[in-house]
Design an enzyme around this catalytic site. Structure first.
Site, short mmCIF file in Angstrom:
data_model
loop_
_atom_site.label_atom_id
_atom_site.label_comp_id
_atom_site.label_asym_id
_atom_site.label_seq_id
_atom_site.Cartn_x
_atom_site.Cartn_y
_atom_site.Cartn_z
N GLU A 169 0.85 -1.21 0.00
CA GLU A 169 0.00 0.00 0.00
C GLU A 169 0.89 1.26 0.00
O GLU A 169 1.91 1.29 0.69
CB GLU A 169 -0.84 0.00 1.29
CG GLU A 169 -1.69 1.23 1.53
CD GLU A 169 -2.31 1.28 2.93
OE1 GLU A 169 -1.69 0.78 3.90
OE2 GLU A 169 -3.43 1.81 3.06
N ASN B 249 -6.93 6.17 -2.05
CA ASN B 249 -5.84 5.25 -1.73
C ASN B 249 -6.01 4.06 -2.68
O ASN B 249 -6.92 3.25 -2.52
CB ASN B 249 -5.97 4.84 -0.25
CG ASN B 249 -4.79 4.02 0.23
OD1 ASN B 249 -4.06 3.45 -0.57
ND2 ASN B 249 -4.63 3.95 1.54
N LYS C 256 -9.34 1.97 -2.21
CA LYS C 256 -9.61 1.45 -0.86
C LYS C 256 -10.98 1.87 -0.34
O LYS C 256 -11.31 3.07 -0.31
CB LYS C 256 -8.51 1.94 0.09
CG LYS C 256 -8.55 1.38 1.49
CD LYS C 256 -7.28 1.84 2.24
CE LYS C 256 -7.17 1.29 3.63
NZ LYS C 256 -5.90 1.72 4.27
N GLU D 1 -6.26 8.82 7.54
CA GLU D 1 -6.74 8.39 6.21
C GLU D 1 -8.11 8.98 5.87
O GLU D 1 -8.39 9.30 4.73
CB GLU D 1 -6.79 6.87 6.12
CG GLU D 1 -5.41 6.26 5.92
CD GLU D 1 -5.49 4.82 5.50
OE1 GLU D 1 -6.06 4.52 4.43
OE2 GLU D 1 -4.98 3.97 6.25
N CYS E 179 -4.91 -2.99 2.76
CA CYS E 179 -4.68 -2.88 4.20
C CYS E 179 -5.92 -3.15 5.06
O CYS E 179 -6.31 -4.29 5.25
CB CYS E 179 -4.03 -1.55 4.53
SG CYS E 179 -3.33 -1.56 6.19
N ASN F 288 0.16 -0.98 5.43
CA ASN F 288 1.03 -0.22 6.36
C ASN F 288 0.34 -0.34 7.70
O ASN F 288 -0.63 0.40 7.97
CB ASN F 288 1.08 1.26 5.99
CG ASN F 288 1.94 1.58 4.78
OD1 ASN F 288 3.09 2.00 4.91
ND2 ASN F 288 1.38 1.39 3.60
#
Ligand code: CDV
Length: 313
Positions: free
Chosen positions: A46, A106, A123, A142, A168, A193
């Site tokens: 990621e 993302n 994402k 995020e 993730c 991550n």
């Protein structure tokens, strides 16, 4: 047999000052090693191209946008695409995407052996928070910098099989795997991550986090009879530790390869996509065994609603 050799390219830490060009050099070094191992596909984590920037609180939009890519490939990543095409190797990696109409995602892309982008995923399950939170040991912003993905969980035919991606935090949600499972997915690739500690005053440490990392991906693989390939960005970034534990899981839920370090490290395994058939036609033959009439709450209700207490109880 439908064999493909997969190289998982775990990345060690990337510091805030490191440039995309420096990172791409490291990615190409791992690709060179993957070529020596006969890899058909190399999987990177990621937000591969930079440090994990959502740990920094920023207000200036120009500063925020400096972490994003407005085109792909671009000047920094073209050497990666060129080398992969030269090697005839498919690649998948994550980056922060800024679209031409100003949206921030993302994102992960899948690039086939001819160098064409054949898959894109944005994402869906964004963790963290959108404002500075002084109660946390460190920030995870995020929800501030990205909007939820707008592509769902697509799968695509490539390399002779059916592939899908997630990113993730998505790996912790059974719906992620099941949606792709219902589309016949044979290999899910994902990058992460994951901080080694919980920022919210919890006792959870790196061993727990590695346990959960395995738990969710092994369950997702087994319950959908699919290969799952998870790859970390690991090690200490700017004083903030991230777990490693990159791994390849077979459709029976067993780990067949796992990284040992928190550095740039390659793990390789030849995966037979036909080994998905057994689970998909027996215990997890969805068309025979699923009972959708009892599942409607899953798409009609987001949070928990407990039963009312009886009067007097
Ligand atoms: N990058 C992530 O999505 N990290 C989350 C953390 C915040 C728990 C994860 O699920 O690993």
């Amino acid at each position: 047999m439908k064999n493909i050799t997969v190289a998982v390219a775990q990345m060690g830490p990337i510091q805030k000052a490191e440039t995309r060009e420096q990172v791409v050099k490291r990615m190409i070094k791992l690709m060179d090693d993957a070529k020596q191992c006969g890899a058909d596909l190399i999987v990177y984590p990621e937000l591969t191209l930079t440090t994990f920037f959502p740990r920094y609180f920023m207000e200036d939009q120009a500063e925020i946008d400096s972490w994003f890519e407005s085109e792909m490939p671009n000047a920094a990543t073209i050497p990666l695409f060129t080398k992969a095409k030269f090697y005839g190797m498919a690649i998948t990696f994550g980056y922060a995407e800024l679209t031409s109409d100003g949206k921030h995602f993302n994102t992960s892309i899948f690039v086939d052996k001819s160098g064409s982008i054949t898959g894109k995923y944005r994402k869906v399950h964004l963790p963290g928070h959108s404002e500075y939170d002084s109660n946390r040991d460190f920030q995870h912003l995020e929800k501030r910098y990205f909007q939820p993905g707008d592509l769902g969980f697509p799968v695509y035919r490539t390399l002779g099989g059916i592939f899908g991606m997630c990113i993730c935090n998505d790996r912790r949600w059974p719906e992620t795997y099941r949606v792709m499972g219902l589309k016949g997915v044979e290999m899910i690739t994902l990058g992460y991550n994951t901080p080694s500690f919980n920022s919210q005053k919890s006792a959870e440490g790196s061993e727990d986090r590695l346990f959960h990392n395995r738990l969710v991906q092994q369950a997702g693989a087994y319950q959908n009879s699919t290969w799952v390939v998870g790859v970390a960005k690991a090690g200490i970034e700017d004083g903030h530790p991230l777990i490693g534990g990159s791994l390849i899981i077979d459709p029976g839920g067993k780990i067949v390869a796992e990284a040992k370090t928190e550095e740039d490290e390659l793990i390789v395994h030849t995966c037979d996509l036909d080994s998905c058939i057994f689970g998909k036609t027996t215990v997890f033959d969805f068309s025979r065994h699923r009972r959708i009439e009892d599942y409607s709450i899953i798409t009609s209700q987001t949070g928990v609603v407990v039963p009312k207490e009886k009067d007097g109880s």
